[in-house]
Design an enzyme around this catalytic site. Structure first.
Site, mmCIF file in Angstrom:
data_model
loop_
_atom_site.group_PDB
_atom_site.id
_atom_site.type_symbol
_atom_site.label_atom_id
_atom_site.label_comp_id
_atom_site.label_asym_id
_atom_site.label_seq_id
_atom_site.Cartn_x
_atom_site.Cartn_y
_atom_site.Cartn_z
ATOM 1 N N GLU A 47 28.025 -12.078 -65.434
ATOM 2 C CA GLU A 47 28.946 -13.147 -65.781
ATOM 3 C C GLU A 47 29.876 -12.712 -66.927
ATOM 4 O OE1 GLU A 47 30.172 -15.831 -64.810
ATOM 5 O OE2 GLU A 47 30.848 -16.879 -66.603
ATOM 6 N N LYS B 91 33.902 -12.637 -66.607
ATOM 7 C CA LYS B 91 34.766 -13.364 -67.548
ATOM 8 C C LYS B 91 35.835 -12.427 -68.102
ATOM 9 C CE LYS B 91 34.164 -16.543 -67.136
ATOM 10 N NZ LYS B 91 33.519 -17.571 -66.400
#
Ligand code: G6P
Length: 607
Positions: free
Chosen positions: A480, A484
């Site tokens: 993640e 991002k």
């Protein structure tokens, strides 16, 4: 993703349409347009720039009218060019105007048929076929023509349509893509979501798949997929105004990162005991019956699912598979009717996740549950059980508070499943609930690290590649973190389980490759330290987020930010937040459009 705003009123609706488009900008778009009916003729303005530029154009051309439709386009068929931007017209002179969100799968066939009838196509879009189709069926009754046209359409659509021959009528249709009606005083609206018209009305009707609508200034007629007149509930929608306010923050993403203590606390409410009913009536029977969990999601929500697998298998000992929705829906799989199918979605409208859910049901898995941020979404309607996260409206395309609230909800689910399988003692339940309740404070303490992260971000901004390493339940956090960074700073980034380093990515490690490492104080810490040394020995530069008591100290080429506390099983939630801050400040340092990264959309309602 494409956004629609349409209005029929007794005043000039151009300012309301432009405001609506501005409110939809967060969904992501590459062109925009607006059309009105004036003096019984259609007029439009279209732009490949931002809505602000469209507004200037509209002012220059003095467009105004009491009936109008407008659109932000996220290109699927045809490049982001002015001639492909909506609204699309049909007729000579133009008499039908259409805006559309979705994909018409049989548009090539329609295009052929309509071309044979003499229609000339000016764009490469699938939408133009709808405009010509409605025109070809039009005999003075727009709603009737739209009804007939929809019978010919294959695919997904939200449509707003008007005709210059009927300047007091706005028609719409929904199948597979979201569309709401905004009910006003002597005026009515169509929009992709309630936020778009929040400045004008808070009275919202959520349309169902197959619904068609016929609007005038003072009437709202809805017909369902079988052609029956139908009443749908009018909801009073609040809190949208506040969400659109930036307050002291520079970007919505920053605001949303800092809203996380509140969002997580709202999501957890005052839960003082884990009961299945947190997930809806009938959950107790479902949880008892199932012996497997299948999680389906896309993007950041998929990484929430990967984290949940560690929690569910550890706490509840139920085998859990996590699949990317767009893959699952098209592969041969082996269904087990005793599976709990869990979809995770911020928007509740993601086309691939919805299709994967329907696919799972069609394979004979009736037990479905969604973790979703929008109570009125298609996902919630399609699932037997649901848990609504209370992140509030998330405007930044890169998901932050929606992700951490999903994690909080998934942890509750893991506990509920464990309890229903008699694998959660009451002492352990109390201890974990205590940790959950303290979570907002723990998040606030992590947010206080922002100045230290900003120092790193300046250095990061000069890099073109980065590796993110995690182990165990922090591996999805590494994934993640990498997602991002690439989404908003456009730096190429990859997440890896640290143990895999020597099986490939180590070859990439040079002084030009920053390696971000998540170092919680858990049972894998010593192994992770060896991985850190593997990178260090090869001249790599490490950026380590280390829990207190890990004894990882800064030295040449090893930079360390110390996390306030180790948070046990809930640690992924805290470690995610420092990575959000790192991506955010790196993107700011690189000067990118943080809230609206290029080519991306907030809610992907097409396949
Ligand atoms: C888009 C968004 C992502 C999001 C993904 C899934 O790609 O940009 O932030 O994670 O869709 O969306 P959902 O609404 O289903 O969580």
């Amino acid at each position: 993703m494409c956004g629609i705003v349409g209005a029929v009123a007794q005043r000039n609706i151009v300012p309301a349409l432009l405001e609506g488009l501005q409110r939809l900008e967060y969904r992501g778009y590459d062109s925009c347009g607006l059309a009105v009916i004036r003096d019984h003729g259609l007029e439009r303005a279209r732009s490949t720039q931002r809505v602000a530029e469209l507004a200037q154009q509209v002012q220059l051309e003095q467009l105004s009218g009491r009936l109008g439709i407008s659109h932000t386009r996220w290109a699927t068929h045809g490049a982001p060019a002015t001639h492909n931007a909506h609204p699309h017209f049909s007729g000579n002179p133009p008499r039908i105007a259409v805006v559309h969100n979705g994909i018409i799968e049989n548009y090539e066939q329609l295009r052929e048929e309509l071309s044979a009838e003499g229609y000339v196509f000016e764009s490469q879009t699938d939408t133009e076929a709808v405009a010509h189709l409605v025109d070809s069926l039009y005999q003075g009754d727009l709603f009737e023509a739209l009804q007939q046209a929809c019978r010919r359409l294959v695919g997904a659509y939200a449509l707003a349509v008007m005709s210059s021959d009927e300047p007091d009528r706005l028609a719409g249709a929904r199948y597979g893509s979201p569309l709401v009606i905004g009910v006003g005083q002597n005026e009515n609206f169509l929009a992709s979501d309630a936020l778009a018209i929040a400045g004008t009305t808070d009275q919202i009707i959520y349309l169902e798949d197959g619904d068609l609508v016929d609007l005038s200034t003072d009437t709202v007629l809805i017909v369902d997929r079988d052609g029956n007149d139908i009443d749908r509930i009018v909801h009073t929608v609040q809190a949208h105004m506040a969400a659109a306010d930036l307050g002291p923050y520079r970007h919505y993403m920053q605001k949303e990162i800092f809203e996380q203590p509140r969002a997580v606390s709202d999501t957890l409410q005052d839960i003082d005991e884990i009961v299945p009913e947190l997930f809806g009536a009938g959950a107790a029977e479902v949880f008892e019956e199932i012996d497997q969990v299948l999680i389906l999601a896309c993007g950041t929500s998929f990484y929430a699912g990967l984290t949940a697998k560690y929690w569910i298998e550890s706490l509840a000992k139920i085998p859990t598979a996590v699949e990317i929705a767009s893959e699952y829906r098209y592969r041969d799989s082996v269904p087990n009717p005793r599976t709990l199918v869990v979809t995770i979605s911020q928007s509740g409208e993601t086309a691939d996740t919805l299709a994967a859910l329907k696919h799972a049901k069609s394979l004979g898995m009736p037990h479905t549950l969604t973790i979703c941020n929008v109570a009125t979404s298609a996902m919630v309607r399609e699932c037997e059980l649901s848990f609504i996260t209370r992140a509030g409206v998330e405007i930044g395309v890169a998901s932050t508070k929606a992700f951490t609230t999903q994690l909080a909800a998934l942890f509750l689910l893991a506990m509920a499943l464990a309890k229903s399988k008699a694998r959660l003692s009451s002492d352990r339940e109390r201890e974990l609930l205590r940790k959950l309740r303290h979570l907002p404070k723990a998040i606030a303490a992590v947010l206080a690290l922002e100045p230290q992260v900003m120092d790193w971000a300046d250095r990061f901004a000069r890099k073109e590649n980065a590796l993110f390493l995690g182990r165990g339940m922090h591996y999805p956090v590494a994934l993640e973190g990498a997602l991002k960074l690439k989404e908003i700073s456009y730096i190429h980034a990859e997440g890896y389980p640290a143990g895999e380093l020597k099986h490939g990515p180590l070859a990439l490690v040079t002084e030009a490759m920053p390696v971000v490492t998540i170092a919680p104080k858990d049972e894998l810490l010593e192994k992770l330290k060896s991985n850190i040394q593997e990178v260090h020995a090869r001249g790599g530069e490490l950026y380590v987020f280390a829990d207190a008591d890990t004894n990882i100290r800064p030295e040449n080429n090893i930079h360390v930010i110390r996390m306030p506390e180790h948070y046990g099983m809930l640690s992924p939630i805290l470690h995610t937040i420092t990575l959000q801050l790192l991506s955010y400040h790196t993107a700011v340092a690189r000067g990118t459009d943080v809230d609206k990264p290029r080519n991306l959309a907030k809610s992907v309602t097409v396949e």
